[in-house]
Design a protein around this motif. Structure first.
Motif, PDB file in Angstrom:
ATOM      1  N   THR A 265       0.834  -1.206   0.000  1.00 43.44           N
ATOM      2  CA  THR A 265       0.000   0.000   0.000  1.00 43.44           C
ATOM      3  C   THR A 265       0.866   1.252   0.000  1.00 43.44           C
ATOM      4  O   THR A 265       0.599   2.210  -0.736  1.00 43.44           O
ATOM      5  CB  THR A 265      -0.938  -0.009   1.221  1.00 43.44           C
ATOM      6  OG1 THR A 265      -1.758  -1.183   1.168  1.00 43.44           O
ATOM      7  CG2 THR A 265      -1.824   1.225   1.241  1.00 43.44           C
ATOM      8  N   TYR A 266       1.909   1.246   0.813  1.00 39.55           N
ATOM      9  CA  TYR A 266       2.846   2.378   0.803  1.00 39.55           C
ATOM     10  C   TYR A 266       3.462   2.546  -0.588  1.00 39.55           C
ATOM     11  O   TYR A 266       3.617   3.661  -1.097  1.00 39.55           O
ATOM     12  CB  TYR A 266       3.965   2.152   1.815  1.00 39.55           C
ATOM     13  CG  TYR A 266       3.579   2.377   3.258  1.00 39.55           C
ATOM     14  CD1 TYR A 266       2.950   3.550   3.666  1.00 39.55           C
ATOM     15  CD2 TYR A 266       3.877   1.419   4.240  1.00 39.55           C
ATOM     16  CE1 TYR A 266       2.611   3.760   5.001  1.00 39.55           C
ATOM     17  CE2 TYR A 266       3.546   1.621   5.570  1.00 39.55           C
ATOM     18  CZ  TYR A 266       2.910   2.790   5.944  1.00 39.55           C
ATOM     19  OH  TYR A 266       2.583   2.999   7.256  1.00 39.55           O
ATOM     20  N   GLU A 267       3.814   1.415  -1.190  1.00 35.27           N
ATOM     21  CA  GLU A 267       4.474   1.468  -2.496  1.00 35.27           C
ATOM     22  C   GLU A 267       3.542   2.022  -3.566  1.00 35.27           C
ATOM     23  O   GLU A 267       3.959   2.816  -4.418  1.00 35.27           O
ATOM     24  CB  GLU A 267       4.960   0.070  -2.883  1.00 35.27           C
ATOM     25  CG  GLU A 267       5.881   0.053  -4.084  1.00 35.27           C
ATOM     26  CD  GLU A 267       6.501  -1.306  -4.341  1.00 35.27           C
ATOM     27  OE1 GLU A 267       7.045  -1.487  -5.446  1.00 35.27           O
ATOM     28  OE2 GLU A 267       6.443  -2.187  -3.455  1.00 35.27           O
ATOM     29  N   ILE A 268       2.270   1.612  -3.522  1.00 33.96           N
ATOM     30  CA  ILE A 268       1.299   2.092  -4.509  1.00 33.96           C
ATOM     31  C   ILE A 268       1.155   3.611  -4.435  1.00 33.96           C
ATOM     32  O   ILE A 268       1.029   4.288  -5.458  1.00 33.96           O
ATOM     33  CB  ILE A 268      -0.073   1.415  -4.292  1.00 33.96           C
ATOM     34  CG1 ILE A 268       0.005  -0.071  -4.660  1.00 33.96           C
ATOM     35  CG2 ILE A 268      -1.156   2.088  -5.132  1.00 33.96           C
ATOM     36  CD1 ILE A 268      -1.221  -0.866  -4.234  1.00 33.96           C
ATOM     37  N   ASP A 273       9.900   5.340   1.096  1.00 32.85           N
ATOM     38  CA  ASP A 273      10.641   5.192   2.354  1.00 32.85           C
ATOM     39  C   ASP A 273       9.882   4.284   3.320  1.00 32.85           C
ATOM     40  O   ASP A 273      10.469   3.395   3.949  1.00 32.85           O
ATOM     41  CB  ASP A 273      10.876   6.564   2.996  1.00 32.85           C
ATOM     42  CG  ASP A 273      11.891   7.402   2.229  1.00 32.85           C
ATOM     43  OD1 ASP A 273      12.664   6.804   1.444  1.00 32.85           O
ATOM     44  OD2 ASP A 273      11.904   8.633   2.400  1.00 32.85           O
ATOM     45  N   SER A 274       8.573   4.510   3.439  1.00 32.11           N
ATOM     46  CA  SER A 274       7.764   3.674   4.333  1.00 32.11           C
ATOM     47  C   SER A 274       7.682   2.241   3.817  1.00 32.11           C
ATOM     48  O   SER A 274       7.710   1.283   4.602  1.00 32.11           O
ATOM     49  CB  SER A 274       6.355   4.256   4.475  1.00 32.11           C
ATOM     50  OG  SER A 274       6.395   5.528   5.093  1.00 32.11           O
ATOM     51  N   THR A 278       9.026  -1.061   5.780  1.00 32.72           N
ATOM     52  CA  THR A 278       8.081  -2.153   6.050  1.00 32.72           C
ATOM     53  C   THR A 278       8.638  -3.483   5.561  1.00 32.72           C
ATOM     54  O   THR A 278       8.570  -4.500   6.267  1.00 32.72           O
ATOM     55  CB  THR A 278       6.730  -1.863   5.376  1.00 32.72           C
ATOM     56  OG1 THR A 278       6.242  -0.594   5.840  1.00 32.72           O
ATOM     57  CG2 THR A 278       5.710  -2.938   5.722  1.00 32.72           C
ATOM     58  N   TYR A 279       9.197  -3.495   4.351  1.00 33.99           N
ATOM     59  CA  TYR A 279       9.784  -4.733   3.828  1.00 33.99           C
ATOM     60  C   TYR A 279      10.973  -5.179   4.679  1.00 33.99           C
ATOM     61  O   TYR A 279      11.152  -6.377   4.945  1.00 33.99           O
ATOM     62  CB  TYR A 279      10.222  -4.548   2.375  1.00 33.99           C
ATOM     63  CG  TYR A 279       9.084  -4.284   1.410  1.00 33.99           C
ATOM     64  CD1 TYR A 279       7.839  -4.875   1.590  1.00 33.99           C
ATOM     65  CD2 TYR A 279       9.250  -3.439   0.311  1.00 33.99           C
ATOM     66  CE1 TYR A 279       6.793  -4.634   0.712  1.00 33.99           C
ATOM     67  CE2 TYR A 279       8.208  -3.193  -0.573  1.00 33.99           C
ATOM     68  CZ  TYR A 279       6.984  -3.788  -0.367  1.00 33.99           C
ATOM     69  OH  TYR A 279       5.954  -3.548  -1.239  1.00 33.99           O
ATOM     70  N   GLN A 280      11.768  -4.226   5.112  1.00 37.51           N
ATOM     71  CA  GLN A 280      12.917  -4.568   5.963  1.00 37.51           C
ATOM     72  C   GLN A 280      12.454  -5.120   7.310  1.00 37.51           C
ATOM     73  O   GLN A 280      13.081  -6.030   7.866  1.00 37.51           O
ATOM     74  CB  GLN A 280      13.806  -3.337   6.155  1.00 37.51           C
ATOM     75  CG  GLN A 280      14.593  -2.977   4.897  1.00 37.51           C
ATOM     76  CD  GLN A 280      15.311  -1.650   5.000  1.00 37.51           C
ATOM     77  OE1 GLN A 280      14.896  -0.755   5.752  1.00 37.51           O
ATOM     78  NE2 GLN A 280      16.384  -1.484   4.230  1.00 37.51           N
ATOM     79  N   ASP A 281      11.351  -4.589   7.825  1.00 40.91           N
ATOM     80  CA  ASP A 281      10.796  -5.106   9.083  1.00 40.91           C
ATOM     81  C   ASP A 281      10.397  -6.574   8.940  1.00 40.91           C
ATOM     82  O   ASP A 281      10.614  -7.384   9.846  1.00 40.91           O
ATOM     83  CB  ASP A 281       9.572  -4.286   9.507  1.00 40.91           C
ATOM     84  CG  ASP A 281       9.949  -2.917  10.057  1.00 40.91           C
ATOM     85  OD1 ASP A 281      11.145  -2.710  10.364  1.00 40.91           O
ATOM     86  OD2 ASP A 281       9.053  -2.052  10.165  1.00 40.91           O
TER      87      ASP A 281
END
Length: 367
Positions: A265-268, A273-274, A278-281
């Motif tokens: 959703t952040y990517e869309i 950055d978010s 999120t992926y790193q988390d």
């Protein structure tokens, strides 16, 4: 001396006999596959036809027919493609993945021939032969819309999919139709219709598993039509929904799944950055779930989306070193690395040619 010659002759005879042994059908199929990869479709076709002729009842014959159909497809002999693949799915049944793929390829031949009506009839006949709740039958029914679109019958395709959505027994089925419907609206740039399709689905079938995905979809199309305020509102609502789901579940894999969807959703909404955080988390906190590798690939794609090709390549190569034993993952990584390296090579060649071109070379000032 005679004894030695006899032994040598006997050994030669054994070797000749071994060399003359008939190849197994499986070996012939493997060799044919290699020929197909090399582009030797004629050689593969000859070998496979001979195999089918000599061993029509061998259990490997459906596989031979499947690869033979590839040769015919390359040669644009679509009736032969259908003939071979019809035998495959009749022999293996639609419970078998190769059987299902065979029928899908058959439909694709009608599209290639622009023979849409016969393709629709064949699809409809199959659907009628299957139970109403059969997932594959539902998917084929959805594929009828592809034939209608190709036949420039967009309104019929839309109506067909709208009628299919309510009869799907679960999200797995219904989303096959919804995604096609959304794709049609997006292609037509009918963003209001796409938004309404998401809204209608959410109203009728929305639950925790799908609701926030649908909100993000609506937000995306509000963004596309230029309503940034509404898009921002719905994106925020979607993210908050995911956060609530993450907090309320104890299952680690579910937490990872909701977190990944939140990252998407952040990517869309281009909040890279978010999305990256999120992926790193996921990679750090849920490394023992299947979502770790999914997040790693998503992170690589995110770097690429932002134009960071060197960083993407470096990251993918690092993943290759970390996962030498996981061959499926390694193959995915290698494919991406090779594609990126080819792209960089093409860009390098283009740059070199531009630098060498007299049209872009530094010109004298004319003084």
């Amino acid at each position: 001396m005679k004894k030695t010659l006899f032994i040598l002759a006997l050994a030669a005879l054994v070797l000749i006999s071994a060399g003359c042994q008939k190849k197994k059908p499986e070996d012939i199929i493997i060799e044919a596959q290699m020929k197909i990869r090399r582009g030797d479709f004629i050689g593969a076709r000859i070998d496979l036809k001979e195999l089918i002729k000599k061993h029509p009842d061998d259990p490997a014959i459906p596989q031979a027919r499947f690869f033979l159909s590839q040769c015919y497809y390359y040669e644009n002999d679509f009736p032969q493609v259908r003939e071979q693949l019809a035998e495959v799915y009749k022999n293996l049944g639609l419970a078998n993945p190769m059987g299902r793929d065979s029928f899908k390829i058959i439909l694709s031949t009608y599209r290639a021939e622009k023979n849409y009506q016969d393709g629709i009839k064949e699809a409809e006949n199959l659907v009628k032969s299957l139970p109403p709740d059969d997932v594959f039958g539902y998917e084929i029914n959805c594929m009828i819309s592809d034939l209608l679109i190709d036949d420039k019958k967009t309104s019929e395709a839309v109506a067909h999919l709208e009628n299919l959505i309510p009869i799907g027994k679960n999200h797995e089925m219904r989303l096959i139709a919804l995604e096609r419907l959304i794709a049609i609206h997006a292609t037509e740039k009918n963003y209001d219709a796409a938004i309404k399709a998401y809204e209608d689905y959410n109203e009728k079938f929305g639950d925790d598993k799908i609701r926030d995905n649908l909100l993000a979809g609506q937000a995306f199309f509000y963004q596309e039509k230029g309503d940034s305020e509404k898009a921002k509102e719905l994106f925020a609502k979607s993210v908050e929904g995911y956060k609530t789901l993450i907090e309320n579940t104890l299952d680690k894999t579910e937490k990872a799944d909701w977190t990944f969807r939140m990252g998407r959703t952040y990517e869309i909404q281009k909040d890279y950055d978010s999305a990256q955080k999120t992926y790193q988390d996921i990679i750090e906190q849920y490394g023992d779930t299947p979502l770790k590798q999914v997040a790693q690939l998503a992170l690589a794609d995110l770097y690429y989306t932002q134009g960071q090709k060197e960083k993407t390549l470096e990251y993918l190569q690092g993943l290759l070193k970390e996962n030498p034993q996981d061959m499926d993952f390694v193959n995915m990584l290698r494919n991406r690395v090779m594609a990126l390296m080819r792209e960089k090579a093409r860009e390098g060649a283009t740059t070199d040619s531009l630098q060498q071109s007299p049209d872009v070379a530094e010109q004298p000032s004319g003084k």
